[in-house]
Structures are given as structure tokens and as C-alpha cells.
Design a protein around this motif. Structure first.
Motif, PDB file in Angstrom:
ATOM      1  N   LYS A 164      52.118  79.415  39.126  1.00  0.00           N
ATOM      2  CA  LYS A 164      51.460  78.183  38.673  1.00  0.00           C
ATOM      3  C   LYS A 164      49.945  78.263  38.837  1.00  0.00           C
ATOM      4  CE  LYS A 164      51.593  73.150  39.240  1.00  0.00           C
ATOM      5  NZ  LYS A 164      52.240  72.013  39.945  1.00  0.00           N
ATOM      6  N   SER A 165      49.493  78.969  39.874  1.00  0.00           N
ATOM      7  CA  SER A 165      48.056  79.016  40.171  1.00  0.00           C
ATOM      8  C   SER A 165      47.287  79.902  39.206  1.00  0.00           C
ATOM      9  CB  SER A 165      47.834  79.534  41.593  1.00  0.00           C
ATOM     10  OG  SER A 165      48.278  80.879  41.704  1.00  0.00           O
ATOM     11  N   GLY A 166      47.953  80.921  38.658  1.00  0.00           N
ATOM     12  CA  GLY A 166      47.259  81.869  37.801  1.00  0.00           C
ATOM     13  C   GLY A 166      46.580  82.985  38.571  1.00  0.00           C
ATOM     14  N   ASN A 167      46.536  82.860  39.899  1.00  0.00           N
ATOM     15  CA  ASN A 167      45.914  83.905  40.714  1.00  0.00           C
ATOM     16  C   ASN A 167      46.883  84.491  41.739  1.00  0.00           C
ATOM     17  OD1 ASN A 167      46.124  81.943  42.696  1.00  0.00           O
ATOM     18  ND2 ASN A 167      43.947  81.395  42.652  1.00  0.00           N
ATOM     19  N   GLY A 168      48.160  84.158  41.592  1.00  0.00           N
ATOM     20  CA  GLY A 168      49.167  84.734  42.474  1.00  0.00           C
ATOM     21  C   GLY A 168      49.398  83.994  43.769  1.00  0.00           C
ATOM     22  N   GLN A 172      59.663  78.317  41.543  1.00  0.00           N
ATOM     23  CA  GLN A 172      60.997  78.801  41.180  1.00  0.00           C
ATOM     24  C   GLN A 172      61.835  77.590  40.773  1.00  0.00           C
ATOM     25  OE1 GLN A 172      60.512  82.421  44.412  1.00  0.00           O
ATOM     26  NE2 GLN A 172      61.919  80.764  44.867  1.00  0.00           N
ATOM     27  N   PRO A 173      61.792  77.235  39.483  1.00  0.00           N
ATOM     28  CA  PRO A 173      62.422  75.997  39.023  1.00  0.00           C
ATOM     29  C   PRO A 173      63.944  76.026  39.176  1.00  0.00           C
ATOM     30  CG  PRO A 173      60.908  76.892  37.375  1.00  0.00           C
ATOM     31  CD  PRO A 173      61.135  77.958  38.396  1.00  0.00           C
ATOM     32  N   ALA A 174      64.509  74.836  39.224  1.00  0.00           N
ATOM     33  CA  ALA A 174      65.960  74.705  39.319  1.00  0.00           C
ATOM     34  C   ALA A 174      66.603  74.928  37.949  1.00  0.00           C
ATOM     35  CB  ALA A 174      66.323  73.322  39.840  1.00  0.00           C
ATOM     36  N   TYR A 175      67.855  75.366  37.974  1.00  0.00           N
ATOM     37  CA  TYR A 175      68.693  75.436  36.773  1.00  0.00           C
ATOM     38  C   TYR A 175      69.479  74.131  36.695  1.00  0.00           C
ATOM     39  CZ  TYR A 175      67.349  80.321  36.828  1.00  0.00           C
ATOM     40  OH  TYR A 175      66.618  81.484  36.824  1.00  0.00           O
ATOM     41  N   ASP A 176      69.959  73.774  35.511  1.00  0.00           N
ATOM     42  CA  ASP A 176      70.495  72.428  35.317  1.00  0.00           C
ATOM     43  C   ASP A 176      71.663  72.101  36.252  1.00  0.00           C
ATOM     44  OD1 ASP A 176      68.605  72.001  33.421  1.00  0.00           O
ATOM     45  OD2 ASP A 176      69.924  72.304  31.704  1.00  0.00           O
ATOM     46  N   GLY A 217      55.694  87.490  43.478  1.00  0.00           N
ATOM     47  CA  GLY A 217      54.468  87.936  44.141  1.00  0.00           C
ATOM     48  C   GLY A 217      54.615  88.124  45.634  1.00  0.00           C
ATOM     49  N   TRP A 218      53.713  87.494  46.376  1.00  0.00           N
ATOM     50  CA  TRP A 218      53.684  87.652  47.833  1.00  0.00           C
ATOM     51  C   TRP A 218      54.911  87.042  48.509  1.00  0.00           C
ATOM     52  CZ3 TRP A 218      53.494  83.258  50.924  1.00  0.00           C
ATOM     53  CH2 TRP A 218      53.193  82.065  50.273  1.00  0.00           C
ATOM     54  N   LEU A 219      55.662  86.181  47.787  1.00  0.00           N
ATOM     55  CA  LEU A 219      56.885  85.616  48.355  1.00  0.00           C
ATOM     56  C   LEU A 219      58.035  86.626  48.351  1.00  0.00           C
ATOM     57  CD1 LEU A 219      56.929  82.037  46.797  1.00  0.00           C
ATOM     58  CD2 LEU A 219      56.464  82.643  49.177  1.00  0.00           C
ATOM     59  N   GLY A 220      57.903  87.667  47.548  1.00  0.00           N
ATOM     60  CA  GLY A 220      58.946  88.687  47.494  1.00  0.00           C
ATOM     61  C   GLY A 220      60.043  88.350  46.509  1.00  0.00           C
ATOM     62  N   GLU A 221      61.179  89.008  46.687  1.00  0.00           N
ATOM     63  CA  GLU A 221      62.296  88.884  45.753  1.00  0.00           C
ATOM     64  C   GLU A 221      62.979  87.522  45.856  1.00  0.00           C
ATOM     65  OE1 GLU A 221      64.253  89.476  49.525  1.00  0.00           O
ATOM     66  OE2 GLU A 221      62.551  90.502  48.625  1.00  0.00           O
ATOM     67  N   LEU A 222      63.561  87.063  44.744  1.00  0.00           N
ATOM     68  CA  LEU A 222      64.410  85.878  44.793  1.00  0.00           C
ATOM     69  C   LEU A 222      65.729  86.271  45.438  1.00  0.00           C
ATOM     70  CD1 LEU A 222      62.299  84.939  42.625  1.00  0.00           C
ATOM     71  CD2 LEU A 222      64.150  83.589  41.634  1.00  0.00           C
ATOM     72  N   SER A 223      66.143  85.506  46.427  1.00  0.00           N
ATOM     73  CA  SER A 223      67.384  85.834  47.143  1.00  0.00           C
ATOM     74  C   SER A 223      68.097  84.547  47.522  1.00  0.00           C
ATOM     75  CB  SER A 223      67.088  86.660  48.400  1.00  0.00           C
ATOM     76  OG  SER A 223      66.182  85.983  49.254  1.00  0.00           O
TER      77      SER A 223
END
Length: 567
Positions: A486-490, A495-499, A550-556
Motif C-alpha cells: 500500500k505504501s509504494g515503498n515496501g 493482505q486482504p480477506a477473501y469473501d 516484503g519484510w513481513l515474509g511469506e504468507l502462512s
């Protein structure tokens, strides 16, 4: 009188002068060692360090360098070299006729920060026309690493982490990636054998030979590995009877209402100069609906009773002894299972790692399929941070208490979309050294890494310690990634929700306070068709996205608890 006083004055003056000269000679002639800085030096294992301090009043001096009680040098300078890391204390002593001076120096010996490189691929045999992106992962070092690629000793690329390989001619190709920095170099290689399509060896393997299915349901029996289907004929027999022409496929759809055991056979045939045949025989047991259902009683618990299996994908929390709660002693699958169960009993989160990581639980009774929601899974999602997991359910169809029957996926909002892959496979490769990302490749031609985030999680590796193989493959349903910066700079990843329909998903439809609710009526089979299940015994959650923020790493996906919704 005056001459006498002059004599006394001159005598006293001579005594004073003589005393000063003697004192001046004593201090000025003492040897002195002059050390620049704080006397602490750094050097790497195997490197030479020349120690050459300045000296004062050192004419005719002798020198002695000591490490502990051992004399290691007698010259003005000393060249030090260590074979192992650690702290070393060295004493230099200089001696003249006028006296002695000593200084202690400390040398911090560190390991060479040599590179490590890993090609995430195993040796393979392919047909002409095969294309693949080949990627090498490199451990970060204090020095910048340069990468060099060769194919059969001919340089094809430099300073890139991936190359595109295309098999245009028959032959054997040895692909080598070499990483170099000032401390050394490391290489990894993979061999690709290219043959004509008609000469490609036939690989046709299955993971199981015994299957169970409830009467009236459809079971798909598919190979776990197959090299080709073109130019191959598949002959299936059920209870000795050849099946129709429309079954000339590598997989078989079994559907029978005849309770009991059935024998299924398949023979795959291809021609490489001479016919090559591979045969398999399976036992399929058709079981009466509801035969092993376990009814709820007054003593039944609404919370899961046991973790049956915990098989995560690599991830930053896998093996993490800080927030992840690991001890470092999880060396077997049972250790991992017990770890996950202990965490869930405390209502604490368990990470499933990147795509495909899973956890399976069982209840002490069968969970009935009632109207609306039947059970719930607690995660740690919140608005802007969803890491969805696909949910699967299973009946204990054969009544043996094991999760070895048919898994049915619970459909969600992404089921049936072109961007959702129902049969997605990812293979993860063990890093060749600590501190490296975990490389992966998938069955869609993709590849990537699970990044090593040393600032947050510095366990030696994010690859599960209890998996002894150098690679392992996870299969399941993959959802399209929706995360974005969202920031454009990382600095701010969303991580939006699915329905609806997923665990650890901050859905407005089925999630309250990070608890997602699920309806057994949403069960579908391998063909995407709805399945009527009156009850279930096992629940599985599997990480459903392969992406990094990014710096948050993988989605898990993370789960905290499994609870029946009692009506």
C-alpha cells in the motif's frame, strides 16, 4: 670565604645535575611497546595477520611473542594465522639492558564468510522442446556475490539468479552455477538429459495401493508421478473386467455402490524400440454409509481431541524458538505433532508455513452435518492481514481411527475460478547451509524462495528439522495471491480477506474475532462435484497461497483451535 662558598655552590650544582642526568638516563632508556588503538584485532580463519607494533629504545632488544605458555615468535613482528574461530590472546615482550615492557593483544578470529549456492532442482530426463527457468539461491554474505552460469563448461550468463533452459537438441547438459566473493566460492549443478519424446522413459507411480470409499461416492485414483501420457495406452480392469475405451487415461474414476472389496488393475504401455509396460494393482473397499459413525454423547467434547499430523511448509516461524515456541528438539514427525498439539491446547497459534503446509485434527466423536455452520477454526487474522487456509474434511470410512480415507475440500469463494489451481504441487528443497532461503519449484513451471529474515527469525533454517529428505512435495488447492504494498515503498503490506470459506481469513461473512465458521454441506470431491456428508471425523487446514509480503515474509496460515458448533 667567597671562594669557599663558590666551591660549595658548584659542588651542590654538580650533585643536582648529576642526579638529574642519572634519572633522565633511567627513564629514557627503558624499552616501550607502542600499540595503536585498543589492541584488539580481527582476522578470519586461514588468513594471515602481521603484528608489527612500534618500539622506543629498542636498540639491542630481544623480542618474545607468546600464546599462553608457548613462545611462538622472537622477531620484531609476528605473523599470526588461526585454523579455527575464537578469541586468541598474544603477549609481546621486549627486553633491553635497561628493562622490559609487555603488552597483551586480543585477536578475534571469525569464520570465512564464503558463499553458498543452491539450484532448486534435481537431475531429470526430458524430451526435446522442454523449457524451464532454472534458479539458484545464494546465502547473503558480508561481501557481494557474483554468479556465473555454465552449460557443459561454456559460460552462458553472469550476475543473474536465473537462466532459461530450452532443450533443443538431444544430449546431456550439466548446468553449473558458481557464486564468488572475496572469501571464496561455491558451486552447485544439475544434469538434464534430453531425449526424443518417443525415447522418454515411462514413469508411472502411485502413492497408495489401498483405498476406501463410501458407497455411491466417486473416488479418483491418480498417479503421483508420471513422465508422459502421449503415446501411452492405459488399460484398466475392475474385478477382472476391462473398462470402456473412455478410460484410456492415466487416472481412474471409481464409482460403485456394491459394498465390499474390489480389485482394480492398470497397465500402461509405451514403445521405446520394444514395448515397455508398467502395471499396478489396487484394492478398493466400498463401505456402507455411516457404518463407523461415532455419535455424540454427554461426555463428548466440543474441542478437537488430538492433532493427527502436523506437516508445515518451510516458513519463518518453523523451528523458531522465540515466538514460534519450538524447542529445537523437534527431530521426528511425532515431535512435531506433539508440539502442535501442545500449542493448540493452550489456544496458541501454530504456523503452517508457506503454501501446502497442513495440520490434521480429529474429534472424539463424529461432527454432524446440521443446518448452517458445523465447526469453527480460530486463527489470528485481522483487517488487512488474512493468510487463508483451505479446509478439508474426512470421514473415518473404514473405522480404523486413521486419517487414511478420502479428503473432501470445503468449497469457498474462490472455488472454480480460473485463478484457483485445484491440483497444485510445490517441491521445497533443503538449503545447503544455514542462513539461506528455502528454494521451491512447482508443477506449473514456477519457482521462488522462502526468504531468510535474520532480523526477526534467526534459527539455522526454515526447513523443518524433522524432515530427513533433501526435498519434499506438498499438494493442494492454491488461491491467487491478493497481497500488495500500500505504501509504494515496501513499508506497509496489505493482505486482504477473501469473501468466505477459508481459515485465518478476516471475512465479513464467516469470521468473528478471528474465528471462521464452516459448513460440511460445502464439501466437494476431486472433480469439484458436491458430496453429501452426514458427518465428518477429521479436519485439515492447508496454507493456500504462495506469496511474500516484503519484510513481513511469506504468507502462512496460522491456526489456534478447532471447535464443534453445538446446536
Amino acid at each position: 670565604m667567597r671562594r669557599f662558598l663558590e666551591f660549595i655552590f658548584l659542588s651542590v650544582l654538580a650533585i643536582i645535575t648529576s642526579s638529574c642526568n642519572r634519572d633522565e638516563v633511567l627513564t629514557a632508556d627503558l624499552p616501550e611497546i607502542i600499540i595503536e588503538g585498543d589492541g584488539i584485532y580481527s582476522v578470519k580463519v586461514g588468513e594471515e595477520l602481521r603484528l608489527a607494533p612500534d618500539y622506543r629504545n629498542s636498540d639491542g632488544a630481544t623480542f618474545e611473542w607468546r600464546i599462553g605458555n608457548d613462545v611462538v615468535g622472537t622477531e620484531r613482528a609476528y605473523v599470526f594465522m588461526a585454523e579455527e574461530a575464537g578469541e586468541v590472546y598474544i603477549t609481546i615482550t621486549v627486553t633491553t639492558d635497561a628493562g622490559t615492557d609487555s603488552e597483551e593483544l586480543r585477536i578475534d578470529v571469525t569464520e570465512l564468510d564464503t558463499p553458498a549456492i543452491d539450484i532448486a532442482m534435481e537431475d531429470i530426463t526430458v524430451a526435446v522442446g522442454f523449457k524451464k527457468t532454472i534458479t539458484a539461491t545464494v546465502r547473503k554474505t558480508e561481501h557481494e556475490c557474483k554468479i556465473r552460469w555454465t552449460v557443459n563448461n561454456e559460460e552462458v550468463a553472469t550476475d543473474v539468479e536465473s537462466i532459461e533452459f530450452e532443450a533443443t537438441e538431444v544430449g546431456t547438459y550439466r548446468i553449473v552455477a558458481t557464486a564468488t566473493n572475496p572469501d571464496g566460492e561455491a558451486s552447485d549443478s544439475v544434469t538434464i538429459k534430453v531425449v526424443n519424446a518417443e525415447d522418454l522413459d515411462l514413469i508411472y507411480e502411485f502413492e497408495a495401493t489401498e483405498y476406501h470409499i463410501t458407497e455411491g461416492r466417486t473416488l479418483i485414483i491418480r498417479p503421483s508421478a508420471i513422465s508422459k501420457s502421449e503415446g501411452v495406452t492405459f488399460l484398466w480392469k475392475l474385478d477382472g473386467e476391462e473398462q470402456g475405451a473412455d478410460t484410456n487415461m492415466p487416472h481412474f474414476l471409481f464409482n460403485s455402490s456394491e459394498v465390499g472389496k474390489h480389485t482394480l488393475e492398470v497397465k500402461a504401455t509405451t514403445y521405446i524400440n520394444t514395448p515397455i509396460e508398467i502395471s499396478h494393482t489396487f484394492s478398493v473397499e466400498v463401505i456402507e454409509e455411516g457404518k463407523y459413525r461415532r455419535e455424540r454423547t454427554a461426555a463428548s467434547a466440543s474441542v478437537f481431541s488430538e492433532v493427527v499430523e502436523y506437516l508445515p511448509a518451510p516458513g519463518q516461524f518453523i523451528g523458531d524458538m522465540k515466538s514460534g515456541g519450538f524447542t529445537g528438539e523437534e527431530l521426528t514427525a511425532e515431535d512435531a505433532r506433539a508440539y502442535a498439539e501442545s500449542r493448540l491446547r493452550q489456544n496458541n497459534w501454530v504456523s503452517l508455513g508457506a503454501f501446502g503446509g497442513s495440520i490434521v485434527v480429529v474429534f472424539d466423536h463424529s461432527i454432524a452435518n446440521n443446518d448452517d455452520y458445523d465447526f469453527a477454526i480460530k486463527g489470528n487474522s485481522f483487517d488487512g492481514s488474512s493468510e487463508p487456509g483451505v479446509v478439508w474434511v474426512m470421514q473415518d470410512e473404514n473405522g480404523n481411527g486413521l486419517a487414511d480415507d478420502t479428503w473432501y475440500e470445503l468449497k469457498g469463494s474462490e472455488t472454480g475460478l480460473d485463478t484457483t489451481y485445484q491440483d497444485y504441487e510445490v517441491t521445497y528443497y533443503r538449503p545447503v547451509s544455514s542462513g539461506m532461503p528455502v528454494a521451491w519449484s512447482d508443477n506449473k513451471g514456477g519457482s521462488g524462495t522462502i526468504d531468510y529474515l535474520s532480523s526477526f527469525h534467526n534459527q539455522p533454517s526454515y526447513y523443518p528439522t524433522w524432515i530427513t529428505e533433501d526435498s519434499y512435495t506438498l499438494r493442494g488447492t492454491r488461491l491467487e495471491a491478493r497481497n500488495y504494498d500500500k505504501s509504494g515503498n515496501g513499508s506497509m503490506w496489505i493482505q486482504p480477506a477473501y469473501d468466505w470459506g477459508y481459515a485465518d481469513n478476516a471475512s465479513e461473512r464467516d469470521c468473528i474475532d478471528a474465528v471462521n465458521s464452516f459448513d460440511i454441506s460445502n464439501a466437494i470431491d476431486a472433480m469439484g462435484q458436491s458430496v453429501e456428508l452426514d458427518y465428518i471425523d477429521f479436519v485439515k487446514v492447508q496454507s493456500a497461497v504462495q506469496a511474500k509480503s516484503g519484510w513481513l515474509g511469506e504468507l502462512s496460515t496460522e491456526v489456534c483451535n478447532f471447535v464443534e458448533i453445538v446446536k
